[in-house]
Each structure stands twice: as C-alpha cells, then as structure tokens.
Design an enzyme around this catalytic site. Structure first.
Site, mmCIF file in Angstrom:
data_model
loop_
_atom_site.group_PDB
_atom_site.id
_atom_site.type_symbol
_atom_site.label_atom_id
_atom_site.label_comp_id
_atom_site.label_asym_id
_atom_site.label_seq_id
_atom_site.Cartn_x
_atom_site.Cartn_y
_atom_site.Cartn_z
ATOM 1 C CG ASP A 81 -1.964 1.023 1.228
ATOM 2 O OD1 ASP A 81 -2.293 1.531 0.142
ATOM 3 O OD2 ASP A 81 -2.487 1.344 2.319
ATOM 4 C CD GLU A 195 -6.388 1.167 -5.012
ATOM 5 O OE1 GLU A 195 -7.211 0.245 -5.162
ATOM 6 O OE2 GLU A 195 -6.181 1.741 -3.929
#
Length: 418
Positions: A81, A195
């Site tokens: 992340d 992402e």
C-alpha cells in the site's frame, strides 16, 4: 484446496483488511467467509511498516500463517500500500505482493486549484520543458472534444480546466508510469495488479480531473485495476464520514460512470475504516466494481481487549498516547486537536472504553499513536508496551478475534446493504 500464496483479484469486489499486529487476520477470515468479497489479508503501507518495524516479508508471512491456520480456501490478495518510490516497489514485489498501490501524492500540485491563467501557462511551460507532455499534444487530445460518459452525462475541457488538471496531476501520472516500469521489471513475469491513488491530495478530485488522470495513465501504457480519487467530504482516520451524504452520492455516481467509460476499473475507497454512513451508497452505486481499504480499525479492536481485561495497562497506554499525540498526528488528516486530547485526562475507569474506543476524539488519539506504542513505549518497569499487548492478545485470542469479526461484519454488511 488452501491457497497459501496471494492471487490477483481482477474486477471482483474486494476489501482490504489491514493487520498492524499480525494477529487479526483469523477474525478477518471469519467475517469475509460470510460474503462474496475477495479479501486482501496482507496489506500494509510502507509508512506503517516503518512505524511498526515490520518488513514486507513479515506482513506476508503473518497473513500466510493465518490463511493456513484457518484453512481459507478461496482467493485472497496482498496489497503493498501507498508505494512512493521504485525501491518500495522492488522490496514489496520481492516479498510476493500481488496488488501494488501507487501513491504519487508528493508529485500532485494542489496549488493548481487556485492558480490564475498566467500561473497555469507558466506551469504548462515547465511541464513541457521537463518532458512531462509533448508540446501541444494535450490540446490536440482534449480541447474541442466532448466525452460522452453516460446517458446525459458528458464532459468537456476548456483551456483553463485542461491546464489546471495537467499542472495538478501531470507529474503524478508520469511518476506512476515510472513505478509501473519498475514493477514490471521486478515482477519478472509474475501476475500483478496496480491501483492508482490520489486520495491523500488536499482537495477533492473533480470529474474532469478523474477523466484526465485515467486517460493519461492509459495513454502511457499503465494498466490499472482500480483508482482511488480524493472524494468530496472528509475521510478522517478511525471515524465515520464527515460531509453531505446527498452530495457524496451524486459525486460517486459520476466517478462510477467515468470508471466504466475509461476502464472498466474499480473505484477504491481509502481511509475506509468505520465510514459506516457511506458504505450503503458506495456499495449500491459501485456494485462489483469497488475496493475498500481499512487499516487502523483492527488495532483499535485489539485495544478493546486490553481495556476489558487490564484497565490499569490501558490507562498507561492512554497517558502515553496523550503525550505522543502532538508528534504522531503530523502525517494524518484529523479534526481532533491537542486541546481535545488535553480534555481527555482524568477519565474514570468505567468510561475508558467509551471515551477512547467509541468516541471520535479518543479513537483518533489511539489510532495515530500506534507506531509509538508498538516501537517506543515502555511501562514503568521498562517492559515494552508491544510485549505486554501481544501477551494479552495471545492469552485472550478468542475475545480478540470475536471483536474483530463482529466489527467487520458491520463493515461488510453495510457495503452489501440494498
């Protein structure tokens, strides 16, 4: 058959369970088994890894052990992340992550929102000089064109809007392309997903900006499975959404339409922990095309165990966190102030759980100070807080996992509400 390694998820609705302690995943598994969400069990940002002194390999290994121990047989993912550098990409790829969230927020020029024509023109000139865009190609690609997004919903760029989007996000898009190239090399042919996140920008991403970012990523060959805009309203850590729900719903409808038009790809909701009031809206409008990311809320459920079984220790944690708040809040968007934290002194034993784990100010205090608790804090006898916390959670594992499971039953249930 148990899947001990993470998989790519594709365009299936997914939910990220952050596990800062490496002990909560069995509770995540229990909640997820009741739904058709594809879970991401290994999820931690580089910032969180630094603050908890965990490595990408630690995060992955803890998730894999939980998958094996709970005999979880469906697909699950692993999210590296908020990656900001090529070194971050290489380190997490080497650890076996499959989902890579690029965070180019350091390259977003938030000041573009208030720039006048002359400043925007200078900004465009600088971008061209740096090689971010080629001469007049932006005008050829965008000006004079009408983008029919959905029935009755079309977008057009005038010159100020185009230059504002380019100046604000141009370098961010280029940075993501560089990260994507590093990831392709590091993956060595293994499948992976990307992402793109701009959720940590200071102001909301407009529909025009969303369209611009998505098209520019595609134009540069960056294939992504989800995109996290900065949505309207406030998505603060550890508390519910702050903002106009009707306006949020109207905005999400536009972002969903753009994601279908430019993709399809999923919309991703970051700082998704405890955003209970917007979950039904987000789930209904996105359908399968959604991803939600949570992190610190599982840590707060671990602290709920502490306050139930060892109030004196919990009070030690509270007082330590109050002393750390001014420092640890610096990298977070919060409404809780130092004055609010000052007022949290002298809470009676019977009110500790409610004040620090249920009400907003206390939740944000305990949320943002996790790194200090886990790596720096010690009790009066010199025993690390982390050691004491982990011992309590291991002794009361059933209570801990029950709290986690019930907490995420609420999250997932609201996302599936009709």
């Amino acid at each position: 058959m148990i899947h001990p390694t993470p998989a790519v998820i594709g365009l299936r609705k997914s939910f990220g369970f952050g596990d800062r302690l490496g002990l909560a995943t069995p509770g995540h598994v229990a909640a997820c088994r009741k739904t058709d969400f594809i879970p991401i069990f290994a999820q931690q940002s580089i910032r969180e890894m630094v603050r908890t002194k965990r490595s990408p390999e630690d995060v992955m290994a803890d998730a894999q052990r939980a998958v094996m121990r709970t005999a979880y047989k469906a697909d699950w993912g692993a999210d590296a992340d908020h990656l900001k550098t090529e070194d971050d990409v290489r380190a997490t790829a080497a650890a076996g992550f499959t989902f890579f969230t690029f965070d180019p927020s350091d390259h977003v020029v938030n000041e573009a929102d208030t720039m006048g024509p002359e400043e925007l023109a200078r900004g465009e000139t600088a971008l061209i000089a740096e090689g971010v865009f080629e001469g007049s190609s932006l005008r050829d690609l965008y000006l004079g064109k009408r983008f029919e997004i959905d029935n009755g919903f079309a977008l057009t760029f005038d010159e100020p809007a185009l230059l504002r989007a380019a100046v604000k996000y141009g370098r961010a898009v280029r940075h993501c392309a560089r990260l994507a190239a590093a990831l392709k090399e590091a993956a060595g042919g293994r499948p992976y997903e990307i992402e793109m996140s701009v959720d940590e920008s200071e102001v909301p991403t407009t529909p025009l900006e969303h369209l611009f970012v998505a098209r520019e990523l595609k134009r540069r060959g960056v294939e992504f499975i989800s995109l996290a805009p900065r949505f309207i309203g406030d998505f603060e850590k550890a508390v519910d959404y702050r903002g106009d729900l009707a306006a949020f719903e109207a905005s999400i409808g536009q972002h969903v339409a753009i994601a279908k038009f430019c993709g399809p790809y999923k919309l991703s909701l970051h700082s998704g922990s405890d955003k209970f009031s917007v979950y039904p809206i987000f789930g209904r409008l996105c359908g399968e095309m959604l991803h939600v990311k949570t992190a610190g809320t599982s840590y707060l459920e671990a602290l709920r165990v502490v306050v139930r079984v060892d109030r004196p220790f919990f009070r030690e944690l509270v007082e330590y966190c109050r002393g750390r708040f001014a420092t640890d809040r610096a990298s977070y968007h919060l409404s809780t102030t130092e004055a609010d934290v000052e007022r949290l002194g002298g809470v009676a034993d019977g009110d500790l759980e409610r004040m620090f784990l249920d009400l907003n100010e206390g939740r944000q205090l305990m949320h943002v100070t996790y790194g200090s608790v886990l790596t720096l804090g010690q009790d009066a006898r010199g025993r690390p807080f982390r050691e004491r916390l982990m011992a309590i959670l291991e002794k009361h594992a059933e209570m801990h996992l029950d709290f986690v499971e019930r907490h995420f039953d609420k999250h997932l249930g609201l996302l599936l509400a009709e």
